[in-house]
Design an enzyme around this catalytic site. Structure first.
Site, PDB file in Angstrom:
ATOM      1  N   THR A 144      -5.998   6.788  -5.349  1.00 25.30           N
ATOM      2  CA  THR A 144      -6.243   6.989  -3.748  1.00 25.30           C
ATOM      3  C   THR A 144      -5.167   8.050  -3.451  1.00 25.30           C
ATOM      4  O   THR A 144      -5.548   8.900  -2.907  1.00 25.30           O
ATOM      5  CB  THR A 144      -5.511   5.714  -3.087  1.00 25.30           C
ATOM      6  OG1 THR A 144      -6.632   4.650  -3.398  1.00 25.30           O
ATOM      7  CG2 THR A 144      -5.432   5.922  -1.645  1.00 25.30           C
TER       8      THR A 144
ATOM      9  N   GLU B 200       0.882  -1.154  -0.023  1.00 27.44           N
ATOM     10  CA  GLU B 200       0.158  -0.115   0.115  1.00 27.44           C
ATOM     11  C   GLU B 200       0.900   1.493   0.082  1.00 27.44           C
ATOM     12  O   GLU B 200       0.452   2.258  -0.605  1.00 27.44           O
ATOM     13  CB  GLU B 200      -0.938   0.067   1.281  1.00 27.44           C
ATOM     14  CG  GLU B 200      -2.178  -0.885   1.324  1.00 27.44           C
ATOM     15  CD  GLU B 200      -3.100  -0.988   0.077  1.00 27.44           C
ATOM     16  OE1 GLU B 200      -2.469  -0.851  -1.065  1.00 27.44           O
ATOM     17  OE2 GLU B 200      -3.985  -0.757   0.192  1.00 27.44           O
TER      18      GLU B 200
HETATM   19  N1  HSE Z   1      -8.336   4.592   3.939  1.00 26.43           N
HETATM   20  C1  HSE Z   1      -7.954   4.602   2.528  1.00 26.43           C
HETATM   21  C2  HSE Z   1      -8.172   6.177   1.953  1.00 26.43           C
HETATM   22  C3  HSE Z   1      -8.510   3.681   1.443  1.00 26.43           C
HETATM   23  O1  HSE Z   1      -9.569   6.386   2.061  1.00 26.43           O
HETATM   24  O2  HSE Z   1      -7.405   6.875   1.304  1.00 26.43           O
HETATM   25  C4  HSE Z   1      -8.024   3.483   0.229  1.00 26.43           C
HETATM   26  O3  HSE Z   1      -8.622   2.753  -0.322  1.00 26.43           O
END
Ligand code: HSE
Length: 318
Positions: A190, A137
Site C-alpha cells: 500500500t 494502519e
Molecule cells: N485507501 C487505501 C489506499 C486503501 O488506496 O491506499 C488501502 O487498502
C-alpha cells in the site's frame, strides 16, 4: 473470560471512485485472532500462522500488536487500578495474503482489537474501537486510513466523511450486488501504491469524481447494481495504479465482457473487484478474470460473495 477468538473479513477499500473514504466487507477470506489472558502485563504475540508467516511478532511492529497496545494504554489511562497489570497474548491466523489489496493488515488488527476488548469485558463499543484499529494502519502503510478497518469492524459499507475530526457513517447494506474479488499472485505494498499518486487533481477530474462517489452512495441506497457499477469510474487513482498491476486492463475488460456492471482495483491492489447482478454472473466473471491473468502467466484466486453486513464476529469465548 480466559480467551476470545474473533474472525474479521477481507474488505474492498476505495470502491472505485471513493479513494480513502469508502469501503465494504466481503464474506471471505478473513483473519482469525485469539486473545488470551496472560499473567505477564502488556501485549505479546505468541503466534502468526497461515498466510502471514513473514509478519513480525514484535508487538511494536505488528499492526495487531500496535492497535491492542493503544487500546490497553487508553484503558489504563481511564482506569489505572483496573488495567495496570493486564496481560494479553495474541495468536494470529492469517487467511488473507499480505499486500493483496484485500485489507490484510486491517483484518488481523480489527480481529485483535475486538477480541481484546471482549476479553476485557467489552469496556468500549464497536464504534469506539475504530481509532485504535486505525493506529495499526499507520504502522502498516504510513497513513491511518480507515476505509479497510471501518468495514472490517462494522460490516457493510462504511463512509468516512471526515478524518479530522473522525466522522464515520455506517451506510445501508445493499442485498442485490454480488461481489467477485480476484487476488492475483502479485504483491503490492500500500505504501508504494500511495507514492505513485499525484498530490493535486484538476477541477475537471474532481467534478467527475464527486459525481461518481455521490452516485455510488445513491446506488447503495437504491440497491441498484447497475448504478453502483457505473459509479466505480475513477479518473484520479485508477489510471496511476493500473500501471502497477500487470494484466489489470485485460482482467477488467474480461469482467465487463462477462457481465459485471463495474470493476476496479480493490484497495491499493493488486486485487480487483467486480459487481454483478447475480451469483452465477459473479462466478462467470471470476472465471473470466482468472483466465485473463492466466493468459499472462499469473495465477489468481477468485472469491464470490454478497456484501458482509456483520463485519468482525466472535467465533468462540472461553
Ligand atoms: N485507501 C487505501 C489506499 C486503501 O488506496 O491506499 C488501502 O487498502
Amino acid at each position: 473470560m480466559r480467551s476470545v477468538t474473533v474472525f474479521a473479513p477481507a474488505t474492498v477499500a476505495n470502491v472505485g471512485s471513493a479513494f480513502d473514504v469508502l469501503g465494504f466487507a466481503i464474506a471471505e477470506p478473513g483473519d482469525i485472532v485469539t486473545a488470551r489472558a496472560s499473567s505477564t502485563p502488556g501485549v505479546m504475540i505468541s503466534e502468526v500462522s497461515g498466510d502471514g508467516g513473514a509478519l513480525s511478532k514484535d508487538p511494536d511492529r505488528n499492526t495487531a500488536g500496535v492497535s491492542v497496545q493503544a487500546l490497553l494504554k487508553e484503558l489504563q489511562q481511564r482506569e489505572p487500578d483496573r488495567y495496570a497489570s493486564v496481560g494479553i497474548e495474541l495468536a494470529l491466523r492469517k487467511g488473507l495474503p499480505i499486500g493483496s489489496g484485500l485489507g490484510s493488515s486491517s483484518a488481523s488488527t480489527v480481529a485483535a482489537v475486538v477480541a481484546a476488548n471482549a476479553l476485557l469485558g467489552s469496556p468500549l463499543s464497536r464504534e469506539a474501537l475504530l481509532p485504535f484499529a486505525m493506529e495499526g494502519e499507520r504502522v502498516a502503510c504510513g497513513a491511518a486510513h480507515a476505509d479497510n478497518v471501518a468495514p472490517a469492524l462494522l460490516g457493510g459499507f462504511v463512509l468516512i466523511r471526515s478524518y479530522n475530526p473522525l466522522d464515520v457513517i455506517h451506510l445501508a447494506t445493499p442485498s442485490a450486488p454480488w461481489v467477485t474479488v480476484i487476488s492475483p499472485q502479485l504483491e503490492l505494498k500500500t505504501q508504494d501504491a500511495r507514492k505513485v499518486l499525484k498530490r493535486s487533481v484538476s477541477l475537471e477530474s474532481a467534478i467527475s469524481q464527486w459525481g461518481n462517489v455521490a452516485a455510488l452512495v445513491a446506488g447503495i441506497y437504491h440497491d441498484d447494481v447497475e448504478l453502483m457499477g457505473r459509479a466505480l469510474e475513477d479518473k484520479i487513482v485508477e489510471p496511476e495504479r493500473a500501471q502497477l498491476i500487470p494484466g489489470y486492463a485485460a482482467a477488467k475488460a474480461a469482467a465487463l465482457t462477462a457481465g459485471a456492471t463495474g470493476c476496479s482495483i480493490s484497495g491499493s491492489g493488486p486485487s480487483l473487484f467486480a459487481l454483478s447482478q447475480s451469483e452465477s454472473i459473479a462466478t462467470t466473471v471470476g472465471a473470466a478474470m482468472v483466465r485473463a491473468f492466466a493468459d499472462l502467466g499469473i495465477a489468481s484466486k477468485p472469491y464470490v460473495s454478497q456484501i458482509n453486513s456483520a463485519g468482525a464476529t466472535i467465533v468462540s469465548e472461553e
